[in-house]
Structure formats: C-alpha cells, structure tokens
Design a protein around this motif. Structure first.
Motif, PDB file in Angstrom:
ATOM      1  N   ARG A 174       0.860  -1.189   0.000  1.00 24.36           N
ATOM      2  CA  ARG A 174       0.000   0.000   0.000  1.00 24.36           C
ATOM      3  C   ARG A 174       0.889   1.229   0.000  1.00 24.36           C
ATOM      4  NH1 ARG A 174      -5.233  -0.657   1.020  1.00 24.36           N
ATOM      5  NH2 ARG A 174      -5.889  -2.815   1.430  1.00 24.36           N
ATOM      6  N   ILE A 175       0.770   1.993  -1.072  1.00 24.07           N
ATOM      7  CA  ILE A 175       1.629   3.176  -1.182  1.00 24.07           C
ATOM      8  C   ILE A 175       0.780   4.415  -0.981  1.00 24.07           C
ATOM      9  CG2 ILE A 175       3.147   4.480  -2.712  1.00 24.07           C
ATOM     10  CD1 ILE A 175       3.896   1.744  -3.940  1.00 24.07           C
ATOM     11  N   ASP A 176       1.168   5.183   0.022  1.00 22.24           N
ATOM     12  CA  ASP A 176       0.398   6.364   0.396  1.00 22.24           C
ATOM     13  C   ASP A 176       1.018   7.586  -0.278  1.00 22.24           C
ATOM     14  OD1 ASP A 176      -1.056   8.311   1.545  1.00 22.24           O
ATOM     15  OD2 ASP A 176      -0.392   7.959   3.606  1.00 22.24           O
ATOM     16  N   LEU A 177       0.268   8.170  -1.223  1.00 27.16           N
ATOM     17  CA  LEU A 177       0.778   9.314  -1.964  1.00 27.16           C
ATOM     18  C   LEU A 177       0.118  10.618  -1.520  1.00 27.16           C
ATOM     19  CD1 LEU A 177       0.634   7.722  -5.522  1.00 27.16           C
ATOM     20  CD2 LEU A 177       2.619   7.916  -4.066  1.00 27.16           C
ATOM     21  N   SER A 178      -0.485  10.627  -0.314  1.00 32.49           N
ATOM     22  CA  SER A 178      -1.293  11.791   0.041  1.00 32.49           C
ATOM     23  C   SER A 178      -0.462  13.013   0.437  1.00 32.49           C
ATOM     24  CB  SER A 178      -2.268  11.438   1.156  1.00 32.49           C
ATOM     25  OG  SER A 178      -1.565  10.858   2.206  1.00 32.49           O
ATOM     26  N   SER A 179       0.777  12.823   0.843  1.00 32.79           N
ATOM     27  CA  SER A 179       1.613  14.004   1.066  1.00 32.79           C
ATOM     28  C   SER A 179       2.834  13.883   0.159  1.00 32.79           C
ATOM     29  CB  SER A 179       2.008  14.126   2.529  1.00 32.79           C
ATOM     30  OG  SER A 179       3.146  13.346   2.796  1.00 32.79           O
ATOM     31  N   HIS A 180       3.807  14.750   0.347  1.00 30.22           N
ATOM     32  CA  HIS A 180       4.974  14.639  -0.531  1.00 30.22           C
ATOM     33  C   HIS A 180       5.993  13.648  -0.006  1.00 30.22           C
ATOM     34  CE1 HIS A 180       7.648  17.675   1.735  1.00 30.22           C
ATOM     35  NE2 HIS A 180       6.652  17.341   2.503  1.00 30.22           N
ATOM     36  N   VAL A 204       6.380   9.887   0.444  1.00 29.41           N
ATOM     37  CA  VAL A 204       5.715   8.666  -0.021  1.00 29.41           C
ATOM     38  C   VAL A 204       6.002   7.552   0.970  1.00 29.41           C
ATOM     39  CG1 VAL A 204       5.570   6.985  -1.873  1.00 29.41           C
ATOM     40  CG2 VAL A 204       5.926   9.398  -2.400  1.00 29.41           C
ATOM     41  N   LYS A 205       4.907   7.014   1.541  1.00 25.88           N
ATOM     42  CA  LYS A 205       5.084   5.930   2.509  1.00 25.88           C
ATOM     43  C   LYS A 205       4.534   4.642   1.904  1.00 25.88           C
ATOM     44  CE  LYS A 205       4.130   9.091   6.294  1.00 25.88           C
ATOM     45  NZ  LYS A 205       3.193  10.040   5.627  1.00 25.88           N
ATOM     46  N   ALA A 206       5.331   3.614   1.943  1.00 28.44           N
ATOM     47  CA  ALA A 206       4.878   2.335   1.408  1.00 28.44           C
ATOM     48  C   ALA A 206       4.829   1.300   2.524  1.00 28.44           C
ATOM     49  CB  ALA A 206       5.817   1.887   0.304  1.00 28.44           C
ATOM     50  N   PHE A 207       3.660   0.695   2.696  1.00 26.58           N
ATOM     51  CA  PHE A 207       3.497  -0.372   3.688  1.00 26.58           C
ATOM     52  C   PHE A 207       3.428  -1.676   2.920  1.00 26.58           C
ATOM     53  CE2 PHE A 207       1.539   3.442   5.252  1.00 26.58           C
ATOM     54  CZ  PHE A 207       2.121   3.575   6.506  1.00 26.58           C
ATOM     55  N   PHE A 208       4.185  -2.614   3.360  1.00 23.11           N
ATOM     56  CA  PHE A 208       4.491  -3.763   2.551  1.00 23.11           C
ATOM     57  C   PHE A 208       4.275  -4.971   3.452  1.00 23.11           C
ATOM     58  CE2 PHE A 208       8.280  -4.651  -0.520  1.00 23.11           C
ATOM     59  CZ  PHE A 208       7.499  -5.515  -1.228  1.00 23.11           C
ATOM     60  N   VAL A 258       6.907  -4.420   6.222  1.00 20.64           N
ATOM     61  CA  VAL A 258       8.010  -3.520   5.874  1.00 20.64           C
ATOM     62  C   VAL A 258       7.426  -2.144   5.609  1.00 20.64           C
ATOM     63  CG1 VAL A 258       9.848  -3.064   4.214  1.00 20.64           C
ATOM     64  CG2 VAL A 258       9.333  -5.412   4.891  1.00 20.64           C
ATOM     65  N   LEU A 259       8.091  -1.146   6.158  1.00 19.39           N
ATOM     66  CA  LEU A 259       7.703   0.238   5.863  1.00 19.39           C
ATOM     67  C   LEU A 259       8.900   0.897   5.215  1.00 19.39           C
ATOM     68  CD1 LEU A 259       6.088   2.956   6.323  1.00 19.39           C
ATOM     69  CD2 LEU A 259       7.307   3.083   8.477  1.00 19.39           C
ATOM     70  N   TYR A 260       8.714   1.451   4.055  1.00 21.06           N
ATOM     71  CA  TYR A 260       9.796   2.277   3.514  1.00 21.06           C
ATOM     72  C   TYR A 260       9.250   3.617   3.075  1.00 21.06           C
ATOM     73  CZ  TYR A 260       8.514   0.569  -1.193  1.00 21.06           C
ATOM     74  OH  TYR A 260       7.864   0.254  -2.344  1.00 21.06           O
ATOM     75  N   ILE A 261      10.130   4.600   3.155  1.00 24.34           N
ATOM     76  CA  ILE A 261       9.722   5.978   2.908  1.00 24.34           C
ATOM     77  C   ILE A 261      10.585   6.572   1.810  1.00 24.34           C
ATOM     78  CG2 ILE A 261       9.629   8.286   3.925  1.00 24.34           C
ATOM     79  CD1 ILE A 261       8.892   6.882   6.537  1.00 24.34           C
ATOM     80  N   LEU A 262       9.904   7.166   0.843  1.00 22.86           N
ATOM     81  CA  LEU A 262      10.603   7.804  -0.272  1.00 22.86           C
ATOM     82  C   LEU A 262      10.400   9.310  -0.197  1.00 22.86           C
ATOM     83  CD1 LEU A 262       9.386   5.446  -3.116  1.00 22.86           C
ATOM     84  CD2 LEU A 262      11.679   5.512  -2.172  1.00 22.86           C
ATOM     85  N   THR A 263      11.459  10.025  -0.509  1.00 20.38           N
ATOM     86  CA  THR A 263      11.340  11.487  -0.567  1.00 20.38           C
ATOM     87  C   THR A 263      11.621  11.939  -1.988  1.00 20.38           C
ATOM     88  OG1 THR A 263      13.646  11.728  -0.008  1.00 20.38           O
ATOM     89  CG2 THR A 263      12.098  11.798   1.812  1.00 20.38           C
ATOM     90  N   HIS A 264      11.177  13.116  -2.318  1.00 19.54           N
ATOM     91  CA  HIS A 264      11.416  13.716  -3.641  1.00 19.54           C
ATOM     92  C   HIS A 264      11.043  12.756  -4.768  1.00 19.54           C
ATOM     93  CE1 HIS A 264      13.431  17.087  -1.801  1.00 19.54           C
ATOM     94  NE2 HIS A 264      14.169  16.251  -1.118  1.00 19.54           N
ATOM     95  N   PHE A 301      -1.571  -1.177  -3.987  1.00 26.27           N
ATOM     96  CA  PHE A 301      -2.570  -0.097  -3.916  1.00 26.27           C
ATOM     97  C   PHE A 301      -1.849   1.237  -3.893  1.00 26.27           C
ATOM     98  CE2 PHE A 301      -4.428  -3.745  -1.780  1.00 26.27           C
ATOM     99  CZ  PHE A 301      -5.719  -3.814  -2.325  1.00 26.27           C
ATOM    100  N   PHE A 302      -2.353   2.194  -4.657  1.00 18.16           N
ATOM    101  CA  PHE A 302      -1.862   3.572  -4.551  1.00 18.16           C
ATOM    102  C   PHE A 302      -2.986   4.416  -3.979  1.00 18.16           C
ATOM    103  CE2 PHE A 302       0.711   1.908  -8.062  1.00 18.16           C
ATOM    104  CZ  PHE A 302       1.973   2.211  -7.595  1.00 18.16           C
ATOM    105  N   LYS A 303      -2.676   5.179  -2.935  1.00 20.50           N
ATOM    106  CA  LYS A 303      -3.696   6.035  -2.348  1.00 20.50           C
ATOM    107  C   LYS A 303      -3.357   7.493  -2.688  1.00 20.50           C
ATOM    108  CE  LYS A 303      -5.731   7.315   2.001  1.00 20.50           C
ATOM    109  NZ  LYS A 303      -5.070   7.968   3.100  1.00 20.50           N
ATOM    110  N   THR A 304      -4.234   8.128  -3.451  1.00 21.55           N
ATOM    111  CA  THR A 304      -3.981   9.514  -3.850  1.00 21.55           C
ATOM    112  C   THR A 304      -4.712  10.455  -2.887  1.00 21.55           C
ATOM    113  OG1 THR A 304      -5.835   9.412  -5.361  1.00 21.55           O
ATOM    114  CG2 THR A 304      -3.682   8.928  -6.278  1.00 21.55           C
ATOM    115  N   PRO A 305      -4.256  11.711  -2.773  1.00 24.96           N
ATOM    116  CA  PRO A 305      -4.865  12.623  -1.801  1.00 24.96           C
ATOM    117  C   PRO A 305      -6.282  13.037  -2.174  1.00 24.96           C
ATOM    118  CG  PRO A 305      -3.155  13.737  -3.046  1.00 24.96           C
ATOM    119  CD  PRO A 305      -3.051  12.290  -3.388  1.00 24.96           C
ATOM    120  N   SER A 306      -6.608  13.095  -3.471  1.00 21.87           N
ATOM    121  CA  SER A 306      -7.969  13.456  -3.850  1.00 21.87           C
ATOM    122  C   SER A 306      -8.395  12.524  -4.973  1.00 21.87           C
ATOM    123  CB  SER A 306      -8.032  14.911  -4.311  1.00 21.87           C
ATOM    124  OG  SER A 306      -7.376  15.029  -5.548  1.00 21.87           O
ATOM    125  N   ALA A 307      -9.663  12.623  -5.326  1.00 17.24           N
ATOM    126  CA  ALA A 307     -10.174  11.730  -6.373  1.00 17.24           C
ATOM    127  C   ALA A 307      -9.739  12.179  -7.759  1.00 17.24           C
ATOM    128  CB  ALA A 307     -11.696  11.672  -6.300  1.00 17.24           C
TER     129      ALA A 307
END
Lengths: 461, 724
Positions: free
Chosen positions: A32-38, A40-44, A126-132, A169-175
């Motif tokens: 599950r990749i959370d793209l709601s802020s800048h 990026v958090k991925a829960f694996f 696993v949690l990994y965090i991506l920046t930029h 899964f990709f979760k975007t901040p808005s529809a």
C-alpha cells in the motif's frame, strides 16, 4: 572500528545471501503506497516461506535504482500471532550490495529474529519511505492552478524471489487522477488505484506505471537544517534551529495577486502554504522565532504535558520554488534530558530529526555543544550518521567547547527517535566562569584602590 | 541605604578630628553615586524601543550604517576603506570608503572586537543597537564635567541629569537608532568641553585633547562644520571684547592646526578642510590670531602709543585687504569652493525650498514648529533664558562660550527640526545653571536662617555681623516661606520634566518605523511588519543580481535587508539619478518602461498605505517626486498633477495623475477591494477618498508580490515582447 564491523557484516551477509537467495519464496505480498503528502510511505506485507533445505537467516528487499537514492528509511517487523494477539518484533535492516544485481538494483538485508527452518513461513511488515519522488507536471503553475504530480513505480514488486500472489494499492490525496498506466488488472475507485492481483511473477519482474494526480499538500522541504543543542550544567538546554525552507512543488510562475490570495483563498494558491507546525518538547520556554532581519511576529505556542506545539507562519506564503530562512530557538529544563549513566558518565537523551511535521530535510546537522571541560564524547544512534567533532567558543570560554556533530541526509519525521551523547564532565568546571568574573571584578577594585593611593606626580606638592 | 547612613555617623563619633574630611568624602560619595545613577538612567531610558519591539535597527540611515559595520567586521578595515559598492546607485555604484564618515562604524567595530577579545561573543547587531545608548551615557559624564567647568559641580550634576533624559537628545539616541549623531553629540560636547578647558588653563595638553575630540567628531558626522565655525566665532568674540590672552592663543592655534591635519585624514573631508567656503572662517581667525600676536609683540617693542596706533591701522587694513583679496582670488579661480546648498539652507531657511527640492523634501529638514520645541525641551525652554541671565551675570571665557553655543545652535534648531539635537546639550547646560544657581541661592537662604539662632546663642554679639543679621531677621518669615515655596515649585517642575521625558520617550521616540504598531478594535496591539516581509521576500525569491527601483527613502533598507541592488538610496549624492527615478514614477507607463529598461530595472517597489491608513506612503510623497523630477527634466510639470492647485487621487484628479506609473502601481487591483465596512470598493483609507481610477491595467509590469497589509507592493518589469 564500526566500519570494520560493518564490512565484516556485509561479507557475512553476502555469504549468507549467496547460499539462500533462491531458497525463499514470497507466498503473498500486499503493498500500500500512500501518496497523500509529498513523503511517499509504502506499507508492505509479505508472507515468506523457506522452500530450501537449509535454514535461512535473512532475506533481501530489492529497490529499483530510481528509488534507492530517494529512499529515506526502511523498517521491517516480523508479525507473530493471529489477528488480535498480534505482536510486532522489529528486525534488523541493513543496506547491502549484490555482485550480480541487475540494472543497479539496490538491496536491503533483513535478518530474521530466528533463522527460518525449511518449510516455515513468516509474515513481515516492511515500511519504507521515499522522498522527492513526486515530480510536478506541469513543472510551473500559475497562482490559480492546482498542482499535479507524477509518481513512477512498478505495478509488480521488484524482488529477487518468486512471488506467488501480489497486489499494489496507490492512495492519492484526492479523487482527481489525470491518468494512470494500465497493467491488467488495474482499476481505480475514488482515491485508490489497485494493481493486481498478479499471480506467479518471476524474480526481478518489473512493470513500470505512471500515476498522474493532484496533490496540493504542502511540499515543505527543508534544504538544510542545523540544530544546535547547547548543554549548560547550570540547568538548561538551549536549542537553536536554523532552517532553510523551500516549497518543493511545482514552481510558481507569473503574477502573485494579493487580492486573489486573500479573497479567493480556496481556489487561489491552493498548492501554497503559509502555516507550519513544529512539535517541541513539553516544558519548553523562552521560545523565539526570527530570521536574519529580526523577529517574525506570527507565531503561537501551545504548551502541554506531553508536547508543545508551535504554530508559525513564514513572513510570506510559500509558493512553488519560494524560499524562507528562519531560526527557531527554545530552552528546556536540563533534568528531563541529561542523566548519569551507571558508569559515572553523563549522557544527553534527545530527539533526532526535525520538529516540523510532514517535512523532508535534505541535510540535517545536529550539533551537540558539550560544556567546557567535558571529555570522551560518543554518540549512540539507531541508524548510521556521519559524525565529527568541532570546537566552539562561547561566552567566557578559554579552551572552547567540544561539539559533537551528527550529520544525516534525507531525513523524514520517522527519524524523530531518541539518541544519546555520552561524555565525562567534572562539576568543578562549572565554577570556572563565575570565578573568572569574580576575579575580574576583584582585579578592577584592587586596581582602582591602588590608583587612588599611588601618587604619580613627579613633583611633590 | 541604612548602612550608608549609619556608617559615617559611627565614624564621626569615633574621630572628631577628621570631621571636615569626612563630609567631603560623603559629598564625593554622593556625587559619584548620583553620576553613576544618571549614567545608568541615560542608558535604560533608551531601552524602551527594545522592550516594546525588539533589538533591531531603526529607520533608514541606520540600516546603511549597520550594513557597512557588518562589512567592516567581516572584511577588515582596509577592505572597508577601499569598498566600492556596486549594490547601490546602479549603474554608477558608490565609493563607500570615500563618501562616508567612518567614525560610527569603526567605534562599533572596536567595541565588538573588544568584547570578543574579552570572550563575550555578542552579535554585531546587538553592539550596533546599543551603541547610541552607551554614548548617550558617556555624554552625561562629559556634560557633568562641562557644567563643572562653566559653573560648579552642582550645575554639572544637574546638567548630566537633564541631558540624560532630554527628549531632544533621546529622539536620536534610543537603542537601535544607530546613526552618526549617536556618537557625534558625545564627540561634539567633548570637543567643546576640552576646548573651553584649554582656553581656561592655556594648557597645550587640553588643546591637544580637544583637537583629537574634533578629529573624532569629523570622523563621525558632517555636523563638525558647526564646531569649526563656532570655535572661530567664539575666538573672534573674545578678541573683540578684549579678552585676548596667551591662553587663547595656545588653545586655538593648537586645536586648529592639529585638528585640521587630523580632519584631512578622513577621506570624505580631505582637502575640503582648507579649500571649501565653510572652513574659511576658521582659517581667517587663525590668521587674525597671528596678527594679534604680532601686534602684541610690536606694542611691547615700540613702547610708543602714537606710533603703535598708526602701525595698528596700517597692519589691520593691510591684513584685511590681503585676506579679502586672497579669498576673492581663491573663489574666482575655483580653488576655494563656494558654500554648499545645505550650508546656505541653514543660513537662509527659504533657500532649500526654492533651489534644492531634495533637501526640502526631507521631513527632518523642515523648519521647527513651536510645539516641537515644547515637546523636546519642555521646561528647559523656560529655564534657558534664566540660565542665560545667570551666565551674563557671571561672565567668563567659559560662560561666553556656552552662551554663544546656546544662541547659535538654538537658531539652527529653529531652521531645521533635526538640529534640535545640536542645541540640546547647550540648552541642558544653560538650564542646569539656572536650576543649580536658583536652588543654591534658595537653600543658602534657608540655611543661613537656621544658623543665625545658633550663631546668636553661642557667639553672642558681633560687631559687623549683627547689622546684617538685623536686616535678614526683618524679612525672615516671608523670605523663608517664599524660598520653601520656590524650592517646592522647582522640584515640582523638575519632576514634571522627568514625567514628560519618560512619556515622550516611550510613546513617541521608541518606534523603529520599520515595524508599525496600531491598536485593534479590542484594544489589542496589531503589528504591521510589511516592510520586512517585502524585503525578505526580495532577498529570498528574486535573482541575486536583480535591480530594484524605488523612491530613494527605501534604498538603504532594500540593500541592507533585501540584499538587492538599488537605483537610488538615502545617500542623495546624485540629484540627476534621483530625478530620473522621479521622472519614471511620474510618467505614463510606456514612457516609464523605456526609462526602466535603460536603467536595467527588474523590480519596482512602492509603498502604499491605502489599505491600512498609513499616511507616509509614496502617494503622499508623490509631489516631491514630481518636483525633483521636474527640476532636472522640464517635461515633468507639477501643475499637470494638480487640479486647481490641489493634489487629489479621487475622480476629480487630473488625467495625468490618474495614469502615471506611481498611481497605477499603488492602486493596481485596489478597486476590487473593500477596505472599510460601509464604504465603496477602492476606498483609500490614508486619504479618505474613493479612488478615481479603479480599472488599472498594466502592460509592461506585473504584480510580483504584495505584502499582507498591502503596504509594500513589488512589481516585476516584463522583458520586451518579441518583435515579429
């Protein structure tokens, strides 16, 4: 010494991984990749099975080369027990290298708590965090436009192991999603894009996807943060934080209209931000917020028992590409942070990272200024950082203060964990500075006494 | 307090012999502690601004001084001395080392380095902020010694106390007002004190001290011209009144020659000191002094009055003739430069208005109103004539000096508001004489009466004393009550003075003028920090080589806080350049665009108070831009912007006004805004009218940034469109 151990462990890891690389398989993977802020958090969630004959002590996580340089942190936990009685056991994760890595793939080595016996399965989280990793497109927007970004990843998980079944899964901040690459089966429901399930993918399968969506969350990037923690054994800890903040999103182009900004706030400048929140320790006092040219008067402090919150605004709202530098300083009582170790040494226990919420720090430098006369400093951190020693001169210093410099790149809020700096200090040194002052005054009085009583005239009156 | 009181008593009871010495020591103790308290008071009274706002540099010029001090401490003295600043007066630049008085910066840098040497790691900004209060404290000490010199220690103490809190001085020396005057008043008073001391003693060392004081003054402020004209004038008056003496000869010659040589070391002064018209008086008096000395010598040799009279006539006429011819030839050949406009405007208050609009446009160069005299001097205004009376009653070399200083500086204070500052020490000193002499007379009156019964009872009948006692005794009850009433009155006045000074300092003179404060609807304090918002925006979000055009008032602030190149700034050395900016501001947009293109302007900054009701904005300064622009470029005509001689921005305004660049930049999109409840859109709160042109369209510029209260508006100059 540390480096040697590290090399040694890499060598061991290489040896182990060679022996066990193909003996594991992933039964089920969900990402599950959370793209709601800048950030990026991925829960694996992985279910790993040992299909070999020997016990496996560890496993590899693979990342494509585009992600490895933006990877801020990787954490892994083993889950034991079912549903309600779940217990999490943190596992050791280390970056590693593989000689036969295809296309510069980066690896992390996860060591299991107990080696996996043949046929045994384990569930990892696993949690990994991506920046930029969100690229604004278009890269320049006007004040009234909303910010759209690209996120590039793979629909299938990059792994050196065979994966039986997987979903992403990709979760975007808005529809509002402009487009996304279709890799069958893929579908979108509201804020969620689902890729998969995919069955039986070979090792190193890769299916690039590109998601183009709206993201107006504040892209607050601190290009450089220098935190100076000055220990005074007279009872306080003075913290000074130098920020160089920028808006890391799509660059602002053209006009900035104040009328639009103040009257049509909802549609104008939606990707900009003008308020920031810093979480400071409880019992914080003497807080100030200023920059090179003076105080900034727009800030509010709420103190609480567990934490204090400093809500502040830069001098102007930040649009894409705009910068602001400022300094936040505060003081906390010493007794909450300085302790005496059983061996007689003292240690400072303080939080690493950046106090601003949801912020990326490109380059973080923490300087712990030890009192004058302290010796043998050493820092203890849960992750690797560059360490250095400096000398700083402050009020009434003669030999200077030892400064422990900790430097780390690509820091995210998850790095806000305690760290310790150990040192030895004799309390008698505390009296050095008052003694100097007292003796200076004494000298002045003696000198004036002498001056009054000495007759410097050549001719006697 | 209790211990202080009891210990001398104990001592007294032990040793009766040294009773007199002990009272002297007590007096010394009281004097030193009063001076110490005054010293501290002078410092802390100036810290209101730091407490009310923050430790910051105030106003306009101090920002330049701060910037140069920063440069000095970072790069060292030689770099500073040779500094060519390309960030101001684009594209001309400015030779900083040769066009400034370095005294202030060097002083602050020395304090800074000294503190660092003593292991006090303070920021240079704190040093700069506190320089003015520190020197104000030092001035009180000089005032004490000066007062002691011209009258007595009592007057000295009163002078120190008066000058410590006098609003006329505080206005220029609060914490943060890091300007030349901060140290200059100290240097001025020190020079005068040392010179008076030198004249009194005839000692070469005091004269030398006064020459160095003068050097410090020259290095600190252009106001040194006052010294170099007042001292010769004073010497001339002494010569005319027949008070010529060897002491005067030594003091003046030493001070003038050494002072001149030292002053010429300051690059900004250089050879002006021997060549410009303002300094010719001093040289003339110097030559006259030699003639006097020569005549004295001849008189001594000749021993014949008649022969000497004729010789005197010939010498004086020939000396005057030679001097006059030399001056005439010098002026004609251009060797001696004529008086500058600033100097003229001091002698003739109407001169600037007609000839130099740039001097007349500065608010602190306006003639002083009576109210501001009252505001800045309060009771000193009434004590001053009384003090003059006392001075004339006890005329000496020193009192003649203070009278001359007081009268001339008071005249200049009437011509220009800012020169109240120069008059303040004199007014304080002369008033101190009045207070001290009055109080002394009154208390001695009271004391003699207390002693009379004692003397009568112990000594019995004296021959000469008894008669005077009788006369005193006759008027005793009336005199005593009167004296007490007068004393109470004096102390009431002085306490009113102290209250007034504190109030003025805290309310009027402690505002940094960068940060504006107002009272909100609920009585809360609202801070308008728009200036710094805009400058910081410029600093962070524009290219580092961007050129900013604004009216010259904001030049120093933009370079110091915004760190960007400006076209003109507060050092108004090039009138044409300023007029060009004034012309751009008062032209139509396309004409202005050509001017801005030729000056490489990237951003234009205007200050606008229409939303907040801030009245000292660019629209209210606009007529000065027109006048200064029109002074050089006759295409700009003031009547074009006026309607029946009236300056308007509403519908009745002249068409040129409604379409000039300044109007457009200030009111761009202002017509869409409701500023006040119950008023139409585009209601200008600073001028209280609805604006005349609500549909402002910009062609060559675009809004780059407007601050949260609209006080500063920054526009970007668009690059020219491509030709097809």
């Amino acid at each position: 010494m540390a480096a040697r151990i590290w090399i040694f462990s890499v060598a061991v890891a290489l040896f182990l991984s060679f022996s066990s690389a193909q003996d594991l398989q992933i039964v089920n993977a969900e990402r599950r990749i959370d793209l709601s802020s800048h950030i990026v958090k991925a829960f694996f969630t992985l279910k790993v099975e040992n299909i070999g004959k020997d016990p496996a002590a560890d496993m590899l996580l693979a990342f494509p080369p585009t992600q490895i340089k933006h990877l801020s942190m990787v954490q892994a936990m083993a889950i034991t027990g079912k549903k309600k009685k779940k217990t999490y056991l943190p596992l050791d994760v280390k970056p590693t290298e593989q000689p036969d890595a295809p296309n510069d793939t980066g690896y992390f080595l996860v060591s299991f708590a107990t080696p996996l016996t043949p046929g045994e399965t384990v569930t990892l989280e696993v949690l990994y965090i991506l920046t930029h990793s969100l690229e604004p497109f278009p890269s320049e927007i006007a004040q009234s436009e909303s910010q759209l970004v690209y996120y590039r990843d793979s629909a299938v998980i990059l792994s050196p192991y065979h994966i039986k079944q997987q979903t992403t899964f990709f979760k975007t901040p808005s529809a509002r999603v402009e487009s996304f690459t279709n890799v069958e089966p893929a579908n979108r429901a509201g804020k969620e894009i689902k890729y998969g399930p995919y069955e039986d993918r070979a090792p190193y399968s890769y299916a690039p996807v590109n998601v183009h969506f709206e993201n107006n969350s504040p892209f607050a990037v601190v290009e450089e943060l220098v935190r100076e923690i000055e220990i005074s054994h007279w009872g306080s800890l003075q913290i000074t934080e130098n920020y160089r903040l920028t808006h890391g999103g799509a660059r602002h182009k053209g006009v900035f209209s104040r009328v639009d900004y103040q009257s049509r706030r909802s549609i104008s400048g939606s990707s900009s931000f003008n308020a920031l929140l810093a979480v400071l320790p409880p019992k914080v006092n003497s807080v100030y917020y200023r920059d090179d040219i003076g105080n900034i008067s727009t800030s509010h402090l709420r103190t609480g028992f567990k934490k204090s919150e400093l809500e502040f605004e830069p001098r102007y709202p930040l649009f894409g590409g705009w910068r602001a530098t400022f300094i936040i300083g505060y003081r906390v009582p010493l007794e909450d942070y300085l302790f005496e170790a059983p061996d007689g040494r003292r240690y400072l226990n303080f939080t690493f990272g950046c106090p601003l919420v949801e912020t990326i720090v490109n380059k973080l430098t923490i300087k712990v200024v030890l009192p004058e006369g302290s010796k043998d400093p050493s820092a203890v951190l849960p992750f690797t950082v560059n360490q250095d020693l400096q000398v700083k001169y402050s009020y009434l210093d003669i030999v200077g203060r030892t400064v422990v410099v900790l430097q780390k790149d690509n820091v995210v809020p998850t790095h806000n964990v305690p760290f310790q700096v150990y040192y030895t200090f004799k309390p008698i040194y505390m009296l050095a500075e008052p003694f100097m002052l007292v003796s200076a005054f004494f000298f002045v009085f003696v000198a004036s006494l002498a001056y009054v009583h000495i007759d410097l005239n050549i001719v006697k009156k | 307090m209790v211990t202080k009181k009891t210990s001398p008593d104990l001592l007294n009871s032990f040793s009766f012999k040294s009773l007199k010495l002990k009272t002297k020591q007590q007096e010394l103790l009281i004097r030193v502690s009063i001076l110490g308290l005054v010293y501290v008071l002078a410092f802390i009274a100036r810290l209101f601004s730091v407490l009310r706002y923050e430790s910051m540099i105030h106003e306009f010029d101090p920002y330049f001084n701060y910037r140069t001090t920063l440069f000095l401490t970072e790069k060292g003295f030689y770099e500073f001395w040779n500094w060519f600043d390309s960030e101001s007066w684009y594209p001309l630049g400015r030779i900083i080392g040769g066009t400034l008085y370095p005294g202030l910066m060097v002083t602050a840098a020395l304090i800074y380095w000294a503190l660092r040497f003593l292991r006090f790691f303070v920021h240079i900004r704190e040093v700069c902020v506190l320089t003015a209060p520190f020197f104000a404290s030092n001035t009180t000490i000089v005032a004490y010694f000066f007062g002691k010199e011209i009258w007595d220690t009592g007057a000295g103490l009163v002078a120190a106390a008066l000058i410590a809190i006098c609003p006329g001085y505080i206005s220029r020396s609060v914490a943060g007002s890091y300007d030349n005057e901060a140290v200059a008043i100290f240097a001025l008073l020190l020079t005068f004190y040392l010179f008076v001391k030198a004249v009194k003693t005839g000692s070469l060392s005091w004269a030398l001290g006064s020459a160095f004081g003068y050097f410090y003054m020259v290095s600190a402020w252009g106001g040194y011209v006052f010294i170099i004209n007042l001292i010769p004038l004073y010497v001339l008056v002494l010569l005319i009144t027949g008070r010529y003496s060897m002491r005067l000869y030594v003091a003046y010659n030493c001070m003038y020659i050494l002072g001149m040589l030292l002053a010429m070391q300051i690059r900004f002064v250089g050879f002006q000191h021997v060549q410009s018209g303002e300094h010719m008086g001093a040289m003339g008096v110097f030559l006259l002094m030699q003639v006097f000395y020569f005549l004295d010598w001849v008189k001594y040799k000749l021993n014949d009055t008649k022969l000497f009279q004729t010789f005197l006539k010939i010498t004086v006429t020939s000396a005057v003739l030679v001097g006059g011819i030399a001056l005439g030839v010098g002026t004609a050949s251009g060797y001696i430069s004529p008086w500058t406009g600033r100097f003229y405007s001091l002698l003739d208050p109407t001169y600037a208005k007609d000839h130099i609009p740039i001097i007349a446009s500065v608010s602190e160069h306006q003639p002083t109103a009576w109210s501001s005299f009252m505001f800045d001097y309060h009771i000193l205004l009434f004590l001053f004539p009384a003090g003059l009376y006392f001075c004339f009653k006890r005329l000496s070399d020193a009192t003649i000096f203070i009278v001359m200083y007081g009268l001339t500086s008071l005249y200049f204070a009437g011509v220009m508001v800012r020169l109240i500052l120069v008059a303040t020490p004199a007014v304080c000193l002369i008033s101190a004489i009045a207070v001290s002499a009055t109080v002394k007379n009154l208390t001695s009156l009271l004391r003699t009466k207390q002693k009379i019964p004692q003397a009568g009872s112990t000594k019995g009948v004296g021959s000469s004393k008894s008669s005077s006692k009788v006369t005193l005794d006759q008027s005793q009850p009336f005199q005593k009550n009167g004296a007490i009433a007068l004393l109470v009155g004096v102390f009431y006045l002085l306490s009113r003075y102290a209250i007034h000074c504190t109030w003025v300092t805290s309310e009027a003179y402690s505002s940094p003028s960068i940060v504006l404060a107002a009272r909100g609807a609920h009585g809360n304090r609202i801070i308008f920090d728009d200036y710094r918002e805009a400058y910081y925006w410029l600093r962070q979000n524009t290219p580092t080589d961007a050129k900013v055009m604004s009216w010259w008032d904001y030049g120093y602030q933009i370079t110091a806080m915004g760190n960007r190149t400006v076209i003109v700034d507060n050092n108004t050395w090039n009138n044409t350049h300023i007029a060009t900016v004034g012309r751009a501001m008062s032209s139509y947009e396309d004409e202005a665009y050509d001017i801005m293109r030729s000056l490489d302007v990237n951003y234009v900054l205007v200050v606008f108070g229409g939303v907040t009701g801030y009245s000292s904005d660019d629209i209210n300064k606009f007529l000065w831009m027109v006048r200064i622009g029109g002074g050089v470029y006759p295409v700009i005509k003031e009547p074009d912007y006026l309607v029946n001689g009236e300056f308007r921005v509403d519908k009745g305004a002249s068409p040129k006004m409604l379409n000039c660049l300044m109007y457009k930049l200030c009111y761009y999109r202002f017509g869409e805004l409701v500023t006040e409840y119950g008023k139409p859109t585009g209601y200008d709160r600073a001028r209280g009218v609805e604006i005349g042109n609500k549909d402002v369209k910009l062609e060559h510029l675009e809004e780059a940034y407007t601050t949260s209260n609209w006080i500063v508006r920054i526009y970007r100059v668009k690059p020219p469109t491509n030709r097809l």
